[in-house]
Motif scaffolding. Sequence first.
Motif, mmCIF file in Angstrom:
data_model
loop_
_atom_site.group_PDB
_atom_site.id
_atom_site.type_symbol
_atom_site.label_atom_id
_atom_site.label_comp_id
_atom_site.label_asym_id
_atom_site.label_seq_id
_atom_site.Cartn_x
_atom_site.Cartn_y
_atom_site.Cartn_z
ATOM 1 N N LEU A 113 41.227 28.286 38.861
ATOM 2 C CA LEU A 113 39.871 28.237 39.407
ATOM 3 C C LEU A 113 39.287 29.633 39.289
ATOM 4 O O LEU A 113 39.871 30.594 39.793
ATOM 5 C CB LEU A 113 39.885 27.798 40.873
ATOM 6 C CG LEU A 113 38.560 27.922 41.639
ATOM 7 C CD1 LEU A 113 37.513 26.971 41.075
ATOM 8 C CD2 LEU A 113 38.768 27.643 43.131
ATOM 9 N N LEU A 114 38.156 29.726 38.624
ATOM 10 C CA LEU A 114 37.459 30.996 38.466
ATOM 11 C C LEU A 114 36.142 30.913 39.231
ATOM 12 O O LEU A 114 35.364 29.969 39.042
ATOM 13 C CB LEU A 114 37.182 31.274 36.989
ATOM 14 C CG LEU A 114 36.206 32.412 36.668
ATOM 15 C CD1 LEU A 114 36.804 33.762 37.055
ATOM 16 C CD2 LEU A 114 35.828 32.402 35.189
ATOM 17 N N ILE A 115 35.919 31.881 40.092
ATOM 18 C CA ILE A 115 34.641 32.017 40.779
ATOM 19 C C ILE A 115 33.957 33.239 40.189
ATOM 20 O O ILE A 115 34.477 34.356 40.267
ATOM 21 C CB ILE A 115 34.816 32.219 42.299
ATOM 22 C CG1 ILE A 115 35.664 31.100 42.897
ATOM 23 C CG2 ILE A 115 33.447 32.274 42.990
ATOM 24 C CD1 ILE A 115 36.037 31.340 44.354
ATOM 25 N N THR A 116 32.826 33.041 39.567
ATOM 26 C CA THR A 116 32.135 34.168 38.952
ATOM 27 C C THR A 116 31.119 34.765 39.920
ATOM 28 O O THR A 116 30.601 34.079 40.796
ATOM 29 C CB THR A 116 31.415 33.743 37.669
ATOM 30 O OG1 THR A 116 30.455 32.714 38.000
ATOM 31 C CG2 THR A 116 32.386 33.189 36.646
ATOM 32 N N ALA A 117 30.848 36.058 39.742
ATOM 33 C CA ALA A 117 29.831 36.760 40.544
ATOM 34 C C ALA A 117 29.991 36.438 42.020
ATOM 35 O O ALA A 117 29.072 35.904 42.655
ATOM 36 C CB ALA A 117 28.441 36.401 40.040
ATOM 37 N N SER A 118 31.139 36.770 42.561
ATOM 38 C CA SER A 118 31.463 36.353 43.931
ATOM 39 C C SER A 118 30.493 36.918 44.958
ATOM 40 O O SER A 118 29.877 37.980 44.771
ATOM 41 C CB SER A 118 32.891 36.779 44.275
ATOM 42 O OG SER A 118 32.996 38.185 44.235
ATOM 43 N N ARG A 119 30.370 36.169 46.035
ATOM 44 C CA ARG A 119 29.501 36.552 47.156
ATOM 45 C C ARG A 119 30.326 36.573 48.428
ATOM 46 O O ARG A 119 31.386 35.961 48.493
ATOM 47 C CB ARG A 119 28.377 35.531 47.301
ATOM 48 C CG ARG A 119 27.562 35.299 46.043
ATOM 49 C CD ARG A 119 26.682 34.080 46.181
ATOM 50 N NE ARG A 119 25.923 33.827 44.963
ATOM 51 C CZ ARG A 119 25.236 32.714 44.730
ATOM 52 N NH1 ARG A 119 25.216 31.753 45.646
ATOM 53 N NH2 ARG A 119 24.582 32.559 43.594
ATOM 54 N N ALA A 120 29.814 37.216 49.453
ATOM 55 C CA ALA A 120 30.524 37.264 50.733
ATOM 56 C C ALA A 120 30.802 35.859 51.258
ATOM 57 O O ALA A 120 31.838 35.604 51.873
ATOM 58 C CB ALA A 120 29.715 38.069 51.749
ATOM 59 N N ALA A 121 29.895 34.941 50.975
ATOM 60 C CA ALA A 121 30.047 33.560 51.442
ATOM 61 C C ALA A 121 31.196 32.833 50.759
ATOM 62 O O ALA A 121 31.616 31.760 51.214
ATOM 63 C CB ALA A 121 28.750 32.783 51.225
ATOM 64 N N ASP A 122 31.744 33.400 49.695
ATOM 65 C CA ASP A 122 32.892 32.790 49.018
ATOM 66 C C ASP A 122 34.198 33.107 49.732
ATOM 67 O O ASP A 122 35.253 32.581 49.357
ATOM 68 C CB ASP A 122 32.982 33.278 47.571
ATOM 69 C CG ASP A 122 31.791 32.844 46.722
ATOM 70 O OD1 ASP A 122 31.390 33.608 45.819
ATOM 71 O OD2 ASP A 122 31.264 31.739 46.979
ATOM 72 N N THR A 123 34.139 33.975 50.732
ATOM 73 C CA THR A 123 35.334 34.283 51.514
ATOM 74 C C THR A 123 35.830 33.014 52.180
ATOM 75 O O THR A 123 35.122 32.396 52.984
ATOM 76 C CB THR A 123 35.020 35.351 52.584
ATOM 77 O OG1 THR A 123 34.694 36.581 51.932
ATOM 78 C CG2 THR A 123 36.198 35.565 53.519
ATOM 79 N N ALA A 124 37.054 32.616 51.827
ATOM 80 C CA ALA A 124 37.587 31.330 52.295
ATOM 81 C C ALA A 124 39.002 31.183 51.749
ATOM 82 O O ALA A 124 39.476 32.025 50.980
ATOM 83 C CB ALA A 124 36.716 30.177 51.809
ATOM 84 N N SER A 125 39.650 30.105 52.137
ATOM 85 C CA SER A 125 40.917 29.728 51.510
ATOM 86 C C SER A 125 40.639 28.614 50.514
ATOM 87 O O SER A 125 39.812 27.734 50.780
ATOM 88 C CB SER A 125 41.917 29.248 52.557
ATOM 89 O OG SER A 125 42.311 30.312 53.386
ATOM 90 N N TYR A 126 41.321 28.677 49.396
ATOM 91 C CA TYR A 126 41.107 27.709 48.328
ATOM 92 C C TYR A 126 42.420 26.968 48.067
ATOM 93 O O TYR A 126 43.475 27.592 47.934
ATOM 94 C CB TYR A 126 40.625 28.416 47.055
ATOM 95 C CG TYR A 126 39.245 28.989 47.232
ATOM 96 C CD1 TYR A 126 39.059 30.217 47.867
ATOM 97 C CD2 TYR A 126 38.113 28.295 46.805
ATOM 98 C CE1 TYR A 126 37.792 30.734 48.069
ATOM 99 C CE2 TYR A 126 36.844 28.805 47.003
ATOM 100 C CZ TYR A 126 36.693 30.021 47.632
ATOM 101 O OH TYR A 126 35.431 30.529 47.836
ATOM 102 N N PHE A 127 42.330 25.649 48.022
ATOM 103 C CA PHE A 127 43.505 24.809 47.868
ATOM 104 C C PHE A 127 43.373 23.949 46.622
ATOM 105 O O PHE A 127 42.291 23.418 46.335
ATOM 106 C CB PHE A 127 43.657 23.862 49.067
ATOM 107 C CG PHE A 127 43.899 24.549 50.372
ATOM 108 C CD1 PHE A 127 42.840 25.003 51.140
ATOM 109 C CD2 PHE A 127 45.183 24.723 50.841
ATOM 110 C CE1 PHE A 127 43.045 25.636 52.357
ATOM 111 C CE2 PHE A 127 45.418 25.349 52.066
ATOM 112 C CZ PHE A 127 44.340 25.804 52.821
ATOM 113 N N CYS A 128 44.473 23.803 45.922
ATOM 114 C CA CYS A 128 44.500 22.785 44.885
ATOM 115 C C CYS A 128 45.227 21.573 45.455
ATOM 116 O O CYS A 128 46.082 21.694 46.341
ATOM 117 C CB CYS A 128 45.179 23.290 43.608
ATOM 118 S SG CYS A 128 46.956 23.569 43.723
ATOM 119 N N ALA A 129 44.864 20.419 44.970
ATOM 120 C CA ALA A 129 45.460 19.174 45.448
ATOM 121 C C ALA A 129 45.645 18.249 44.255
ATOM 122 O O ALA A 129 44.775 18.166 43.385
ATOM 123 C CB ALA A 129 44.567 18.524 46.503
ATOM 124 N N THR A 130 46.762 17.605 44.221
ATOM 125 C CA THR A 130 47.047 16.740 43.083
ATOM 126 C C THR A 130 47.396 15.335 43.534
ATOM 127 O O THR A 130 47.866 15.120 44.651
ATOM 128 C CB THR A 130 48.221 17.288 42.250
ATOM 129 O OG1 THR A 130 49.356 17.456 43.105
ATOM 130 C CG2 THR A 130 47.874 18.604 41.608
#
Lengths: 112, 117
Positions: free
Chosen positions: A74-91
Amino acid sequence: SQQGEEDPQALSIQEGENATMNCSYKTSINNLQWYRQNSGRGLVHLILIRSNEREKHSGRLRVTLDTSKKSSSLLITASRAADTASYFCATVIRSNDYKLSFGAGTTVTVRA
Amino acid sequence: DARVTQTPRHKVTEMGQEVTMRCQPILGHNTVFWYRQTMMQGLELLAYFRNRAPLDDSGMPKDRFSAEMPDATLATLKIQPSEPRDSAVYFCASGLSYSGGRGETQYFGPGTRLLVL
């Protein structure tokens, strides 16, 4: 037991930079999903990529899937403060109906 | 704006007490999932329903936990008796699945933060 494992466990970047996180899984999948969780909140679905797809985009998000390596990024481009979070993958494991197996997550901190 | 709702949002109780958590899935969704999240164990699936029928509750301690769907608009998760190790955030999620489909998008509620003293 967890199917997906995210890497790295934590990531700290400057606002405007790109953030990349990876997910590896063990068995054949039907699809792979990425979710975001802000502190103290429920998970929010970001993007779903099916096993016959290799890349998918949604706004500033780009997801790739390599079924031969059993991995996704997962690529997040041009990150912002609001992108601060935990990111989970799920299968979804082919042999299991409907339910998702979540990884432990990558905690992303975007510094202003 | 369709959302999954959960009540209560916070619950503090004493060991041995019964705890009931409620979830209202998004109207029209036919699958409902209960998860528990802790720092140590991460996100664990406790049980899930499809078309109100329980499909899998293998993640749930059977002696004290029970999950039901009295109707399509209500799912409940009950702990009796509660123990301090049950302290966690409990999430409900709903989704729309098709026969033969596998693991479509899940929509999570805000969670119930449970503290058992």
